[in-house]
Scaffold this active site. Structure first.
Site, PDB file in Angstrom:
ATOM      1  N   ASP A 111      22.600  60.282  70.204  1.00 47.01           N
ATOM      2  CA  ASP A 111      22.745  59.963  68.777  1.00 47.01           C
ATOM      3  C   ASP A 111      23.419  58.604  68.636  1.00 47.01           C
ATOM      4  OD1 ASP A 111      22.818  61.310  65.869  1.00 47.01           O
ATOM      5  OD2 ASP A 111      24.622  60.109  66.146  1.00 47.01           O
ATOM      6  N   TYR A 158      26.492  51.243  64.976  1.00 47.39           N
ATOM      7  CA  TYR A 158      27.358  51.439  66.152  1.00 47.39           C
ATOM      8  C   TYR A 158      27.313  50.217  67.082  1.00 47.39           C
ATOM      9  CZ  TYR A 158      27.119  56.412  64.765  1.00 47.39           C
ATOM     10  OH  TYR A 158      27.153  57.602  64.084  1.00 47.39           O
ATOM     11  N   LYS A 214      19.944  55.417  63.019  1.00 46.47           N
ATOM     12  CA  LYS A 214      20.209  55.538  61.570  1.00 46.47           C
ATOM     13  C   LYS A 214      20.136  54.181  60.896  1.00 46.47           C
ATOM     14  CE  LYS A 214      23.584  59.030  62.962  1.00 46.47           C
ATOM     15  NZ  LYS A 214      24.275  58.446  64.130  1.00 46.47           N
ATOM     16  N   HIS A 230      21.903  56.747  56.848  1.00 44.93           N
ATOM     17  CA  HIS A 230      23.234  57.016  57.399  1.00 44.93           C
ATOM     18  C   HIS A 230      24.202  57.559  56.341  1.00 44.93           C
ATOM     19  CE1 HIS A 230      25.853  55.454  60.979  1.00 44.93           C
ATOM     20  NE2 HIS A 230      26.382  56.545  60.466  1.00 44.93           N
ATOM     21  N   LEU A 278      34.386  67.749  67.370  1.00 45.93           N
ATOM     22  CA  LEU A 278      35.740  68.071  67.859  1.00 45.93           C
ATOM     23  C   LEU A 278      36.800  67.589  66.872  1.00 45.93           C
ATOM     24  CD1 LEU A 278      35.173  66.893  71.564  1.00 45.93           C
ATOM     25  CD2 LEU A 278      35.004  69.234  70.663  1.00 45.93           C
ATOM     26  N   LYS A 320      31.212  62.905  71.445  1.00 44.30           N
ATOM     27  CA  LYS A 320      31.341  61.584  72.075  1.00 44.30           C
ATOM     28  C   LYS A 320      32.465  61.618  73.087  1.00 44.30           C
ATOM     29  CE  LYS A 320      34.030  57.673  72.136  1.00 44.30           C
ATOM     30  NZ  LYS A 320      35.498  57.576  72.291  1.00 44.30           N
ATOM     31  N   SER A 321      32.270  60.966  74.218  1.00 39.82           N
ATOM     32  CA  SER A 321      33.382  60.706  75.130  1.00 39.82           C
ATOM     33  C   SER A 321      33.016  59.524  76.010  1.00 39.82           C
ATOM     34  CB  SER A 321      33.686  61.933  76.005  1.00 39.82           C
ATOM     35  OG  SER A 321      34.746  61.602  76.895  1.00 39.82           O
ATOM     36  N   VAL A 322      34.024  58.742  76.364  1.00 37.78           N
ATOM     37  CA  VAL A 322      33.811  57.699  77.374  1.00 37.78           C
ATOM     38  C   VAL A 322      34.388  58.138  78.720  1.00 37.78           C
ATOM     39  CG1 VAL A 322      33.716  55.721  75.811  1.00 37.78           C
ATOM     40  CG2 VAL A 322      35.946  56.522  76.644  1.00 37.78           C
ATOM     41  N   ARG A 332      35.131  64.467  80.919  1.00 39.02           N
ATOM     42  CA  ARG A 332      34.929  65.141  79.626  1.00 39.02           C
ATOM     43  C   ARG A 332      33.446  65.222  79.273  1.00 39.02           C
ATOM     44  NH1 ARG A 332      39.546  62.218  75.886  1.00 39.02           N
ATOM     45  NH2 ARG A 332      41.341  63.428  76.623  1.00 39.02           N
ATOM     46  N   ASN A 335      31.959  68.811  78.512  1.00 38.91           N
ATOM     47  CA  ASN A 335      31.429  69.180  77.198  1.00 38.91           C
ATOM     48  C   ASN A 335      30.058  69.839  77.262  1.00 38.91           C
ATOM     49  OD1 ASN A 335      33.767  68.202  76.081  1.00 38.91           O
ATOM     50  ND2 ASN A 335      32.896  66.258  75.390  1.00 38.91           N
TER      51      ASN A 335
HETATM   52  N1  LIG Z   1      26.537  60.264  60.605  1.00 33.37           N
HETATM   53  C1  LIG Z   1      27.773  59.844  60.556  1.00 33.37           C
HETATM   54  O1  LIG Z   1      28.239  59.318  59.540  1.00 33.37           O
HETATM   55  C2  LIG Z   1      28.645  60.020  61.764  1.00 33.37           C
HETATM   56  C3  LIG Z   1      30.020  59.766  61.673  1.00 33.37           C
HETATM   57  C4  LIG Z   1      30.808  59.947  62.812  1.00 33.37           C
HETATM   58  C5  LIG Z   1      30.229  60.387  63.995  1.00 33.37           C
HETATM   59  N2  LIG Z   1      28.873  60.598  64.055  1.00 33.37           N
HETATM   60  C6  LIG Z   1      28.213  61.034  65.324  1.00 33.37           C
HETATM   61  O2  LIG Z   1      28.914  62.139  65.874  1.00 33.37           O
HETATM   62  C7  LIG Z   1      29.314  61.808  67.210  1.00 33.37           C
HETATM   63  C8  LIG Z   1      30.580  62.532  67.594  1.00 33.37           C
HETATM   64  O3  LIG Z   1      31.609  62.281  66.644  1.00 33.37           O
HETATM   65  P1  LIG Z   1      32.928  61.444  66.942  1.00 33.37           P
HETATM   66  O4  LIG Z   1      32.688  60.492  68.028  1.00 33.37           O
HETATM   67  O5  LIG Z   1      33.383  60.883  65.650  1.00 33.37           O
HETATM   68  O6  LIG Z   1      33.999  62.561  67.315  1.00 33.37           O
HETATM   69  P2  LIG Z   1      34.108  63.817  68.320  1.00 33.37           P
HETATM   70  O7  LIG Z   1      32.931  63.890  69.205  1.00 33.37           O
HETATM   71  O8  LIG Z   1      34.501  64.975  67.484  1.00 33.37           O
HETATM   72  O9  LIG Z   1      35.407  63.422  69.157  1.00 33.37           O
HETATM   73  C9  LIG Z   1      35.447  62.325  70.030  1.00 33.37           C
HETATM   74  C10 LIG Z   1      36.886  62.197  70.515  1.00 33.37           C
HETATM   75  O10 LIG Z   1      37.248  63.367  71.242  1.00 33.37           O
HETATM   76  C11 LIG Z   1      37.632  63.006  72.572  1.00 33.37           C
HETATM   77  N3  LIG Z   1      37.056  64.017  73.466  1.00 33.37           N
HETATM   78  C12 LIG Z   1      35.742  64.190  73.797  1.00 33.37           C
HETATM   79  N4  LIG Z   1      35.598  65.225  74.630  1.00 33.37           N
HETATM   80  C13 LIG Z   1      36.836  65.724  74.841  1.00 33.37           C
HETATM   81  C14 LIG Z   1      37.341  66.791  75.637  1.00 33.37           C
HETATM   82  N5  LIG Z   1      36.532  67.539  76.384  1.00 33.37           N
HETATM   83  N6  LIG Z   1      38.681  67.031  75.623  1.00 33.37           N
HETATM   84  C15 LIG Z   1      39.516  66.272  74.874  1.00 33.37           C
HETATM   85  N7  LIG Z   1      39.099  65.253  74.094  1.00 33.37           N
HETATM   86  C16 LIG Z   1      37.769  64.976  74.093  1.00 33.37           C
HETATM   87  C17 LIG Z   1      37.048  61.621  72.817  1.00 33.37           C
HETATM   88  O11 LIG Z   1      37.890  60.888  73.696  1.00 33.37           O
HETATM   89  P3  LIG Z   1      37.343  59.921  74.882  1.00 33.37           P
HETATM   90  O12 LIG Z   1      36.114  59.224  74.396  1.00 33.37           O
HETATM   91  O13 LIG Z   1      38.503  58.990  75.067  1.00 33.37           O
HETATM   92  O14 LIG Z   1      37.088  60.779  76.086  1.00 33.37           O
HETATM   93  C18 LIG Z   1      37.103  61.023  71.421  1.00 33.37           C
HETATM   94  O15 LIG Z   1      38.408  60.526  71.146  1.00 33.37           O
HETATM   95  C19 LIG Z   1      29.449  60.283  67.166  1.00 33.37           C
HETATM   96  O16 LIG Z   1      29.521  59.695  68.437  1.00 33.37           O
HETATM   97  C20 LIG Z   1      28.224  59.933  66.379  1.00 33.37           C
HETATM   98  O17 LIG Z   1      27.068  60.012  67.203  1.00 33.37           O
HETATM   99  C21 LIG Z   1      28.085  60.432  62.965  1.00 33.37           C
END
Ligand SMILES: NC(=O)c1ccc[n+]([C@@H]2O[C@H](COP(=O)([O-])OP(=O)(O)OC[C@H]3O[C@@H](n4cnc5c(N)ncnc54)[C@H](OP(=O)(O)O)[C@@H]3O)[C@@H](O)[C@H]2O)c1
Length: 278
Positions: A46, A51, A76, A109, A193, A233-235, A239, A243
């Protein structure tokens, strides 16, 4: 590992229920992160023009040795490109950056009520063109509330295949999810998350200890059993691998209910009715 389930969208296309999100992954880190995800078994990425890493996503897929058809790619429309001619240009740019002739899913988006005269139907009709041309295999929206979806329903022909909205245990979005279910629109849960913020909740910790799964795995499993699509998401390579390890266990109905009551309607991102995209 048990395989990732597919979900069939309202146009008959299938999408892996689990994928990899690349928001806030710096371009220079994206090839490594996406490559790690593909090696771990992810087959759904995604991304978004906003981005700034579509080219690197395309590069990682090309380097993986996988066929294009084996990886489901979503992108998007940028908030600056809702006007139809600009949307067409933006879509060309997305395909070029990704190095592909089609995307599997293309989304508006944000609804951006305060810009473009709020004319989301005109923008949506442009996405309908991409769909009819076969260059977007499915089309959908993101951050749409029921009133935005009703407006499309009255003024356009194709029902969005998905609505990608913020969902996690602190924001369960049960009203928007119910509306989408009623209209055969599949929900994708972004920030599944809660950007990591939900992982310390005592209920999630206690389920984690009992099941021997990590807090992130418990939360991702909760989403999967509720039927939403997720792409954490994770870098961090460990993790990224952790996940995806959520397909060999089940939460009980009580666990699901205990997590769902954590809802406090708390967003990590903007309110779609107020956000102007800038
Ligand atoms: N449509 C929209 O408007 C919109 C908005 C926001 C996001 N999104 C999409 O949704 C995706 C995911 O959302 P998000 O990136 O905002 O947040 P998320 O996936 O809920 O959380 C990512 C965060 O959690 C940490 N993390 C990941 N796996 C983990 C684990 N197993 N244990 C502990 N911490 C963990 C990551 O850290 P590290 O990276 O440091 O490991 C990062 O800080 C985005 O990448 C994007 O594709 C869409």
């Amino acid at each position: 590992m048990t395989s990732i389930p597919d979900i069939t969208l309202n146009n008959g296309q299938t999408i892996p229920q689990f994928g990899f999100g690349v928001f806030q992954i710096e371009p220079q880190d994206t090839v490594a992160a996406v490559s790690t995800a593909l090696e771990a078994g992810y087959r759904h990425i995604d991304t978004a023009e906003m981005y700034g890493n579509e080219a690197e996503v395309g590069e990682a897929i090309a380097k993986s040795g996988l066929e294009r058809g084996e990886v489901f790619v979503t992108s998007k429309l940028s908030n600056d490109s809702h006007e139809p001619d600009e949307a067409r240009q933006a879509f060309e740019g997305t395909l070029k950056a990704l190095g592909t002739e089609y995307v599997d899913l293309f989304l508006i988006h944000w609804p951006l009520p305060a810009r473009y005269g709020g004319d989301i139907a005109a923008t949506w009709r442009t996405l309908e063109e991409f769909y009819r041309e076969g260059r977007a295999r499915s089309i959908g929206v993101s951050n749409f509330q029921p009133h935005h979806l009703r407006r499309l329903h009255g003024e356009t022909q194709i029902i969005p295949a998905v609505n990608q909205i913020e969902v996690h245990p602190y924001l369960t979005q049960d009203d928007v999810r119910a509306f989408c279910a009623e209209h055969q629109i599949t929900v994708e849960a972004w920030s599944p998350l809660g950007k990591g913020g939900v992982l310390g909740a005592p209920v999630i910790r206690s389920i984690s200890e009992r099941t021997g799964k990590t807090p992130a795995q418990v939360v991702l499993r909760w989403h999967i059993q509720r039927g939403d699509i997720v792409f954490p998401k994770s870098v961090t390579p460990d993790r990224i691998r952790e996940n995806i390890g959520i397909f060999g266990f089940e939460l009980s109905a009580t666990d699901i209910a205990d997590i769902t009551v954590l809802n406090r309607n708390e967003r990590t991102g903007p309110d779609p009715d107020k956000f102007d995209g800038r």
